[in-house]
Motif scaffolding. Sequence first.
Motif, PDB file in Angstrom:
ATOM      1  N   MET A   1       0.847  -1.195   0.000  1.00 31.70           N
ATOM      2  CA  MET A   1       0.000   0.000   0.000  1.00 31.70           C
ATOM      3  C   MET A   1       0.883   1.246   0.000  1.00 31.70           C
ATOM      4  N   LYS A   2       0.604   2.158  -0.911  1.00 31.60           N
ATOM      5  CA  LYS A   2       1.386   3.386  -1.001  1.00 31.60           C
ATOM      6  C   LYS A   2       0.839   4.442  -0.040  1.00 31.60           C
ATOM      7  N   HIS A   3       1.761   5.117   0.646  1.00 33.48           N
ATOM      8  CA  HIS A   3       1.375   6.197   1.547  1.00 33.48           C
ATOM      9  C   HIS A   3       1.448   7.511   0.781  1.00 33.48           C
ATOM     10  N   ILE A   4       0.320   8.230   0.750  1.00 36.22           N
ATOM     11  CA  ILE A   4       0.240   9.507   0.046  1.00 36.22           C
ATOM     12  C   ILE A   4       0.073  10.626   1.060  1.00 36.22           C
ATOM     13  N   SER A   5       0.937  11.632   0.967  1.00 39.62           N
ATOM     14  CA  SER A   5       0.854  12.804   1.838  1.00 39.62           C
ATOM     15  C   SER A   5       0.401  14.002   1.010  1.00 39.62           C
ATOM     16  N   VAL A   6      -0.826  14.457   1.269  1.00 42.08           N
ATOM     17  CA  VAL A   6      -1.329  15.675   0.628  1.00 42.08           C
ATOM     18  C   VAL A   6      -1.011  16.835   1.560  1.00 42.08           C
ATOM     19  N   LEU A   7      -0.149  17.735   1.115  1.00 38.89           N
ATOM     20  CA  LEU A   7       0.327  18.804   1.990  1.00 38.89           C
ATOM     21  C   LEU A   7      -0.716  19.916   2.144  1.00 38.89           C
ATOM     22  N   VAL A   8      -0.649  20.576   3.289  1.00 37.89           N
ATOM     23  CA  VAL A   8      -1.498  21.745   3.563  1.00 37.89           C
ATOM     24  C   VAL A   8      -0.563  22.905   3.891  1.00 37.89           C
ATOM     25  N   PRO A   9      -0.106  23.654   2.891  1.00 36.69           N
ATOM     26  CA  PRO A   9       0.828  24.751   3.146  1.00 36.69           C
ATOM     27  C   PRO A   9       0.145  25.931   3.809  1.00 36.69           C
ATOM     28  N   LYS A  10       0.965  26.887   4.257  1.00 30.10           N
ATOM     29  CA  LYS A  10       0.444  28.153   4.751  1.00 30.10           C
ATOM     30  C   LYS A  10       0.102  29.039   3.553  1.00 30.10           C
ATOM     31  N   GLY A  11      -0.939  29.853   3.706  1.00 34.31           N
ATOM     32  CA  GLY A  11      -1.302  30.785   2.650  1.00 34.31           C
ATOM     33  C   GLY A  11      -2.683  30.514   2.085  1.00 34.31           C
ATOM     34  N   ASP A  12      -2.964  31.165   0.971  1.00 33.73           N
ATOM     35  CA  ASP A  12      -4.275  31.075   0.324  1.00 33.73           C
ATOM     36  C   ASP A  12      -4.338  29.805  -0.522  1.00 33.73           C
ATOM     37  N   VAL A  13      -4.453  28.674   0.155  1.00 31.83           N
ATOM     38  CA  VAL A  13      -4.435  27.374  -0.525  1.00 31.83           C
ATOM     39  C   VAL A  13      -5.746  27.162  -1.280  1.00 31.83           C
ATOM     40  N   VAL A  14      -5.641  26.617  -2.496  1.00 31.17           N
ATOM     41  CA  VAL A  14      -6.830  26.249  -3.266  1.00 31.17           C
ATOM     42  C   VAL A  14      -7.398  24.968  -2.653  1.00 31.17           C
ATOM     43  N   VAL A  15      -8.532  25.091  -1.980  1.00 30.02           N
ATOM     44  CA  VAL A  15      -9.085  23.957  -1.236  1.00 30.02           C
ATOM     45  C   VAL A  15      -9.319  22.758  -2.152  1.00 30.02           C
ATOM     46  N   GLY A  16      -9.772  23.022  -3.378  1.00 29.38           N
ATOM     47  CA  GLY A  16     -10.050  21.927  -4.303  1.00 29.38           C
ATOM     48  C   GLY A  16      -8.836  21.090  -4.645  1.00 29.38           C
ATOM     49  N   SER A  17      -7.634  21.706  -4.581  1.00 32.68           N
ATOM     50  CA  SER A  17      -6.429  20.941  -4.921  1.00 32.68           C
ATOM     51  C   SER A  17      -5.938  20.113  -3.737  1.00 32.68           C
ATOM     52  N   ILE A  18      -6.597  20.246  -2.590  1.00 28.79           N
ATOM     53  CA  ILE A  18      -6.400  19.322  -1.469  1.00 28.79           C
ATOM     54  C   ILE A  18      -7.500  18.264  -1.483  1.00 28.79           C
ATOM     55  N   GLU A  19      -8.736  18.731  -1.586  1.00 27.04           N
ATOM     56  CA  GLU A  19      -9.892  17.831  -1.551  1.00 27.04           C
ATOM     57  C   GLU A  19      -9.935  16.912  -2.773  1.00 27.04           C
TER      58      GLU A  19
END
Length: 324
Positions: A1-19
């Motif tokens: 199983m591959k572990h995927i880390s979706v980062l949450v940087p500081k700043g005006d993050v585009v929520v859709g590119s996390i979700e």
Amino acid sequence: MKHISVLVPKGDVVVGSIEGPYKLFTHVNEFLQRDGKQPGFKIELVGQERETLLDNGIYKLNTHRTLRDSFKTDLIIIPAVHGDQRKVIRDNQDMIQWITGHYKRGAEVASLCVGAFILASTGLLEGKRCATHWLMANDFRRMFPEINLVAEKVITDEHGIYTSGGAYSFLNLILYLVEKYVGREMAVLCAKVFEIEVDRKSQSPFTIFSGQKDHEDVPVRKAQEFIEQNFQQKITVDQLASMLALSRRNLERRFKRATSNTTVEYIQRVKIEAAKMSLESSRENINEVMYKVGYTDSKAFRVTFKKITGLSPVQYRSKYSRLN
């Protein structure tokens, strides 16, 4: 199983590119389990803190891990962050070092849209190709001249480093990774369920050329303005050089440095942008549009149009005309 880390940087993050990546990879697991198979991914959100406020506090996002936690990951996804990219990079120095460290320990890294600025600041892209949103291409070239920006591409893949084009084209990169990790059949299933156009390779049809005048070279800016005001005419580099009292070689060198285009490329792009506008809004036939923007050779017009937009004039009109 591959572990995927979706980062949450500081700043005006585009929520859709996390979700978006989180949702797509999660659904792949569900599809696999429905078929009696083991899930392919463990997907986690990783931030500088456990709790992050996004969009001026409209969203509160709780991460699974922070950068301070000790764990191994296989794929790091860098989302898009709007705003002054120099400030974004300054505010996320800890994350940039974290990305570099995990890449050296074997993790792959993928940037989405303008997440490429954070990725580029790690130094991992030097000598490699990179995609980002076409709107930010000139800013990217100025900040990272040593990186080979391929602004027309939707996806790049080099040595475990992936980048994607602008906005929601990041979904094409996620499909690409699903295919690479799980197989073509699963990627096609996801494309159908999420209604994503699979195998899209170019963002050229979406590009709007507005020139690059954010520079201090006054003669070059005068040349740009002349081209934009007289594109219907035949304009030569020698004509521009004479008008500006520069040698042809000097003009070409300065023009390329200031705009990231050669003089001829700039003339072509201005003409084709005008042709695109006509194809979108008028009922003029292709030859009428061609003559209107200063071309007399139909083959040369069609070849240049397709080179810049990725589509033929007929295909472009069919796709974007307001009068269809």
